[in-house]
Scaffold this motif. Structure first.
Motif, PDB file in Angstrom:
ATOM      1  N   VAL A   1     -36.748  35.638  -5.608  1.00  0.00           N
ATOM      2  CA  VAL A   1     -35.931  34.635  -6.251  1.00  0.00           C
ATOM      3  C   VAL A   1     -34.533  34.929  -6.216  1.00  0.00           C
ATOM      4  O   VAL A   1     -34.004  36.460  -6.177  1.00  0.00           O
ATOM      5  N   MET A   2     -33.500  34.198  -6.128  1.00  0.00           N
ATOM      6  CA  MET A   2     -32.257  34.679  -6.274  1.00  0.00           C
ATOM      7  C   MET A   2     -31.487  33.811  -7.262  1.00  0.00           C
ATOM      8  O   MET A   2     -32.052  32.668  -7.924  1.00  0.00           O
ATOM      9  N   THR A   3     -30.328  34.126  -8.121  1.00  0.00           N
ATOM     10  CA  THR A   3     -29.693  33.382  -9.042  1.00  0.00           C
ATOM     11  C   THR A   3     -28.623  32.483  -8.481  1.00  0.00           C
ATOM     12  O   THR A   3     -28.871  32.328  -6.948  1.00  0.00           O
ATOM     13  N   THR A   4     -28.131  31.529  -9.169  1.00  0.00           N
ATOM     14  CA  THR A   4     -27.374  30.412  -8.428  1.00  0.00           C
ATOM     15  C   THR A   4     -26.134  31.052  -7.759  1.00  0.00           C
ATOM     16  O   THR A   4     -25.807  30.654  -6.605  1.00  0.00           O
ATOM     17  N   HIS A   5     -25.806  32.413  -8.167  1.00  0.00           N
ATOM     18  CA  HIS A   5     -24.594  32.800  -7.375  1.00  0.00           C
ATOM     19  C   HIS A   5     -25.244  33.240  -6.099  1.00  0.00           C
ATOM     20  O   HIS A   5     -24.444  33.267  -5.116  1.00  0.00           O
ATOM     21  N   GLY A   6     -26.549  34.037  -5.923  1.00  0.00           N
ATOM     22  CA  GLY A   6     -26.946  34.362  -4.619  1.00  0.00           C
ATOM     23  C   GLY A   6     -27.310  33.161  -3.754  1.00  0.00           C
ATOM     24  O   GLY A   6     -27.149  33.153  -2.716  1.00  0.00           O
ATOM     25  N   ALA A   7     -27.596  31.987  -4.411  1.00  0.00           N
ATOM     26  CA  ALA A   7     -28.097  31.090  -3.684  1.00  0.00           C
ATOM     27  C   ALA A   7     -26.890  30.531  -2.824  1.00  0.00           C
ATOM     28  O   ALA A   7     -26.986  29.763  -1.909  1.00  0.00           O
TER      29      ALA A   7
ATOM     30  N   GLY B   1     -28.860  29.553   3.052  1.00  0.00           N
ATOM     31  CA  GLY B   1     -29.819  29.338   4.387  1.00  0.00           C
ATOM     32  C   GLY B   1     -31.302  29.855   3.783  1.00  0.00           C
ATOM     33  O   GLY B   1     -32.359  29.697   4.473  1.00  0.00           O
ATOM     34  N   ARG B   2     -31.165  30.764   2.969  1.00  0.00           N
ATOM     35  CA  ARG B   2     -32.527  31.450   2.585  1.00  0.00           C
ATOM     36  C   ARG B   2     -33.443  30.464   1.747  1.00  0.00           C
ATOM     37  O   ARG B   2     -34.750  30.672   1.674  1.00  0.00           O
ATOM     38  N   LEU B   3     -32.748  29.612   1.443  1.00  0.00           N
ATOM     39  CA  LEU B   3     -33.611  28.436   0.665  1.00  0.00           C
ATOM     40  C   LEU B   3     -34.339  27.534   1.582  1.00  0.00           C
ATOM     41  O   LEU B   3     -35.274  26.623   1.031  1.00  0.00           O
ATOM     42  N   ALA B   4     -34.132  27.591   2.979  1.00  0.00           N
ATOM     43  CA  ALA B   4     -34.866  26.494   3.744  1.00  0.00           C
ATOM     44  C   ALA B   4     -36.067  26.739   3.979  1.00  0.00           C
ATOM     45  O   ALA B   4     -36.925  25.864   4.117  1.00  0.00           O
ATOM     46  N   GLY B   5     -36.785  27.977   3.422  1.00  0.00           N
ATOM     47  CA  GLY B   5     -37.922  28.074   3.440  1.00  0.00           C
ATOM     48  C   GLY B   5     -38.858  28.343   2.180  1.00  0.00           C
ATOM     49  O   GLY B   5     -39.899  29.000   1.982  1.00  0.00           O
ATOM     50  N   SER B   6     -38.111  27.909   1.149  1.00  0.00           N
ATOM     51  CA  SER B   6     -38.370  28.201  -0.325  1.00  0.00           C
ATOM     52  C   SER B   6     -39.669  27.504  -0.692  1.00  0.00           C
ATOM     53  O   SER B   6     -40.494  28.349  -1.123  1.00  0.00           O
TER      54      SER B   6
ATOM     55  N   ILE C   1     -36.512  39.140  -8.348  1.00  0.00           N
ATOM     56  CA  ILE C   1     -35.077  39.031  -7.621  1.00  0.00           C
ATOM     57  C   ILE C   1     -34.960  40.130  -6.289  1.00  0.00           C
ATOM     58  O   ILE C   1     -35.338  41.315  -6.254  1.00  0.00           O
ATOM     59  N   GLN C   2     -34.820  39.347  -5.091  1.00  0.00           N
ATOM     60  CA  GLN C   2     -35.029  40.180  -3.847  1.00  0.00           C
ATOM     61  C   GLN C   2     -33.866  39.837  -2.785  1.00  0.00           C
ATOM     62  O   GLN C   2     -33.495  38.487  -2.661  1.00  0.00           O
ATOM     63  N   HIS C   3     -33.192  40.710  -2.286  1.00  0.00           N
ATOM     64  CA  HIS C   3     -32.198  40.819  -1.283  1.00  0.00           C
ATOM     65  C   HIS C   3     -32.576  41.548  -0.014  1.00  0.00           C
ATOM     66  O   HIS C   3     -33.036  42.789  -0.231  1.00  0.00           O
TER      67      HIS C   3
ATOM     68  N   GLU D   1     -24.052  45.988  -5.316  1.00  0.00           N
ATOM     69  CA  GLU D   1     -23.068  45.136  -5.484  1.00  0.00           C
ATOM     70  C   GLU D   1     -23.930  43.762  -5.704  1.00  0.00           C
ATOM     71  O   GLU D   1     -23.437  42.970  -6.829  1.00  0.00           O
ATOM     72  N   ARG D   2     -24.703  43.361  -4.843  1.00  0.00           N
ATOM     73  CA  ARG D   2     -25.474  42.131  -4.998  1.00  0.00           C
ATOM     74  C   ARG D   2     -26.196  42.095  -6.467  1.00  0.00           C
ATOM     75  O   ARG D   2     -26.229  40.993  -7.082  1.00  0.00           O
ATOM     76  N   MET D   3     -26.796  42.976  -6.705  1.00  0.00           N
ATOM     77  CA  MET D   3     -27.695  43.114  -7.950  1.00  0.00           C
ATOM     78  C   MET D   3     -26.691  42.992  -9.165  1.00  0.00           C
ATOM     79  O   MET D   3     -27.094  42.660 -10.151  1.00  0.00           O
ATOM     80  N   ARG D   4     -25.479  43.570  -8.924  1.00  0.00           N
ATOM     81  CA  ARG D   4     -24.496  43.635 -10.002  1.00  0.00           C
ATOM     82  C   ARG D   4     -24.189  42.062 -10.253  1.00  0.00           C
ATOM     83  O   ARG D   4     -24.144  41.701 -11.432  1.00  0.00           O
TER      84      ARG D   4
END
Length: 674
Positions: A241-247, A252-257, A482-484, A515-518
């Motif tokens: 999952v991502m937070t709204t910031h990551g989304a 494009g990562r949500l295209a296969g949600s 949460i995953q990147h 940095e992304r996790m922060r």
């Protein structure tokens, strides 16, 4: 009181899983989806009496991005390219989805040619800047884009995967000249070789940024207004999952949600039952999604797309989708052979037995004719008419093939099962996995109707039916972290690769991951890093991924792991052939605390069947079969088929002689091989 809520919004229904953290009791709900999906979501929350102030976690799988690409309801976007390369995404790979259909054209690019502008710049294949960005030309491009009022911009420069300096400068100019417009660079989204795949992924990410940004902002505001005080978590294609910031940054990562949620849930349920190897069968009304987990890990692919010709190279859980569902139509082809799907009756008019005007026979009609479905669906909200089902099967199949109506219904389902069995073989046997070593998790509205028959076809010994098959995909949204996923090209012979240089590259990826996790607000102690290396035999262009330790020592272990992986995947290995490193991958996982699901105990006493009726099973005369209500089956119960188990969201068919038990999590486990 703490509640965890997972919501999966589909085209027809919005599914809810509501977990009480204190008791571990989970309840499920379904509401009709609405034109504005957020309205349907909040209608469901209101229906279930949810106070958002009591919610500690809200996780969401959505088809918003997928539907935007399919329907082409996208905001106007632009692409900025190196001079001479504006047509890369239109030339593609010059291949076709159907090699023999000369009349079928590939869909046009998401950004038309007039909105693909060029600037002068050049980076060579080693990453050396041959020509710096022409800043005057860049500002002229910015002026044009400002005049056209584009909603998003994709920057795609040649060889930017080796050096993204020119792309970064172009982005800075656009942010200065066209403020407020999201800008996506290929070197940030996908720093990998192969320009079409890199450009295509960047374009998809760019055109979805305004769609996803607007949607997540609106949903987040309404949740906050209702009293929800934590992050909105959105499921992405890679199974995290991502937070709204990551989304917003990686839309494009949500295209296969949507499809990822079911695969995650089936893997979790199988692990819970003690089966690290599992195949997920998510069969709904129109389609069937098949996934595979091996040793507790889902297969990941980078070769996927929503529309053929426009690849999306973000890591995604591998899911194979075919047109097989409860509404799939049975039909006779020109050669007189019986076919099943991919055409579907859909929700309107639906199968003939719904009485809404459908006339063609469907899988649902065949089940009604055979007595496996009787009174209705969805707790009686959809009534089934056996006479209409029988008429459709007789008229559409039986009379044309010289069968009686029950033989025809059985043939319809055999063809459907054969189609699904082929899909399972593609994702298992063709990948080097033996289905006999796996458990089949059957879910979706129609999966439990076909699970036992499909397992017999493939010699799969065990079938697991979750407690709420129809909303299992929503459950998957509760089980993720949460995953990147980050990657960088590292093309080098494995024999003389320097472990120190590899460590330096991984260190760069890890800095970006931290940095992304922060930004996601994940605590340092909740972060885990997983490394892998993509490798290939020299001369190949397709690679295989193997796990890498921390730190990377000698590459000999990586090479041996690659040989073993290649042998399992393709049934041969070449120990004497040179091996090349291709790409370094890093998966950063921010652990989200999981609530424990309730375990049930019972005396195993089977309840009295609420009715008995004649049911036709494969190759048999009608058999008097006990019909049970799912909610009345206690943990520990053991019995043998034939039996039918009915519940609100699905019906389970248990064939004659199949040993069946109800485990402590209230899963139905059928031992088909016993």
């Amino acid at each position: 009181m703490g509640l965890r809520i997972a919501v999966d919004i589909g085209g027809t229904f919005t599914d809810f899983c509501i977990l009480d953290e204190e008791t571990g009791i989970m309840r499920v709900a379904k509401t009709p989806s609405t034109k504005d999906p957020i309205n349907g979501l909040f209608a469901g929350l209101s229906q279930e009496g949810i106070d958002l102030a009591d919610v500690t976690l809200f996780s969401h799988g959505t088809t918003v991005a997928t539907n935007a690409l399919i329907t082409r309801r996208l905001p106007r976007a632009a692409m900025v390219c190196t001079q001479g390369f504006r047509d890369v995404i239109e030339i593609r790979r010059a291949n076709k989805e159907d090699l023999w259909d000369t009349y079928k054209d590939v869909a046009p690019p998401y950004i038309p040619r007039r909105d693909r502008l060029t600037v002068c710049e050049r980076v060579d294949a080693s990453g050396r800047i041959i020509a710096a960005l022409d800043e005057a030309g860049a500002r002229e491009v910015a002026r044009i884009l400002r005049k056209r009022q584009v909603a998003a911009v994709a920057i795609c420069f040649m060889n930017a995967f080796m050096n993204g300096a020119n792309e970064r400068r172009m982005k800075a100019i656009l942010e200065e000249e066209v403020p407020g417009v999201p800008v996506t660079t290929s070197s940030e989204v996908l720093p990998e070789i192969f320009e079409h795949e890199r450009f295509s992924t960047t374009v998809v990410n760019a055109v979805l940024s305004p769609v996803v940004g607007t949607y997540t902002a609106r949903l987040g505001e309404r949740l906050a207004e209702g009293g929800y005080g934590n992050d909105l978590l959105l499921l992405h294609s890679g199974g995290g999952v991502m937070t709204t910031h990551g989304a917003r940054q990686f839309a494009g990562r949500l295209a296969g949600s949507g499809i990822a949620a079911g695969a995650l849930a089936s893997r979790h349920i199988a692990m819970q039952c003690g089966y690290p190897n599992s195949i997920g069968l998510d069969m709904g009304g129109t389609s069937c999604d098949v996934s595979l987990a091996y040793e507790g890990r889902s297969r990941i692919t980078k070769d996927w797309y929503i529309e053929f010709g426009y690849p999306i190279r973000f890591p995604s859980i591998e899911v194979l989708t075919i047109g097989a569902g409860g509404g799939s139509l049975a039909w006779i082809d020109e050669a007189g052979s019986l076919r099943n799907g991919p055409q579907s009756a859909g929700a309107d008019p639906g199968p003939a037995c719904y009485g809404r005007g459908g006339e063609a026979p469907t899988n649902t009609d065949a089940h009604v004719v055979l007595g496996r479905l009787a009174h209705g669906l969805a707790g009686g909200r959809v009534r089934l008419d056996p006479s209409l089902a029988g008429a459709a099967v007789r008229r559409g199949v039986a009379e044309r093939l010289g069968m009686d109506v029950h033989e025809a219904a059985e043939a319809i389902l055999k063809v459907a099962d054969a189609n699904m069995a082929d899909a399972v073989r593609l994702i298992s046997i063709s990948r080097g996995y033996d289905p006999r070593d796996f458990a089949l998790v059957a879910f979706g509205g129609a999966g439990a109707l076909h699970g036992a028959a499909l397992a017999r076809e493939l010699s799969i010994p065990t079938v697991i039916v979750p407690p709420n098959p129809g909303v299992t995909s929503a459950l998957g949204c509760l089980l993720v972290d949460i995953q990147h996923d980050l990657a960088t090209n590292y093309i080098h012979p494995a024999a003389d690769a320097d472990p120190v240089a590899i460590e330096n590259e991984f260190a760069i990826l890890e800095r970006e991951a931290w940095e992304r996790m922060r930004h996601e607000g994940v605590a340092v102690e909740d972060v885990a890093m997983e490394r892998s290396v993509d490798m290939m035999y020299r001369g190949q262009w397709r690679s295989l991924s193997v796990s890498a330790g921390t730190p990377v020592g000698s590459t000999r272990g990586l090479v041996e792991a690659f040989h073993a992986q290649h042998e399992r995947e393709y049934n041969f290995r070449r120990d004497d052939a040179p091996v090349d490193l291709y790409r370094l991958n890093l998966r950063a996982v921010g652990i989200v605390p999981k609530a424990a699901f309730r375990e049930y105990s019972g005396n195993g006493q089977m309840p009295k069947a609420y009715e008995c009726r004649d049911v036709w099973f494969e190759g048999t005369a009608p058999v008097e079969t006990a019909v049970y209500r799912r909610e009345e089956l206690p943990a520990g119960a053991r019995f043998h088929g034939p039996a039918i188990v009915e519940q609100l969201d699905s019906t389970t068919v248990i064939s004659p002689g199949v040993a069946t038990e109800i485990d402590r999590f209230l899963n139905i486990i059928m031992h088909v091989g016993s």
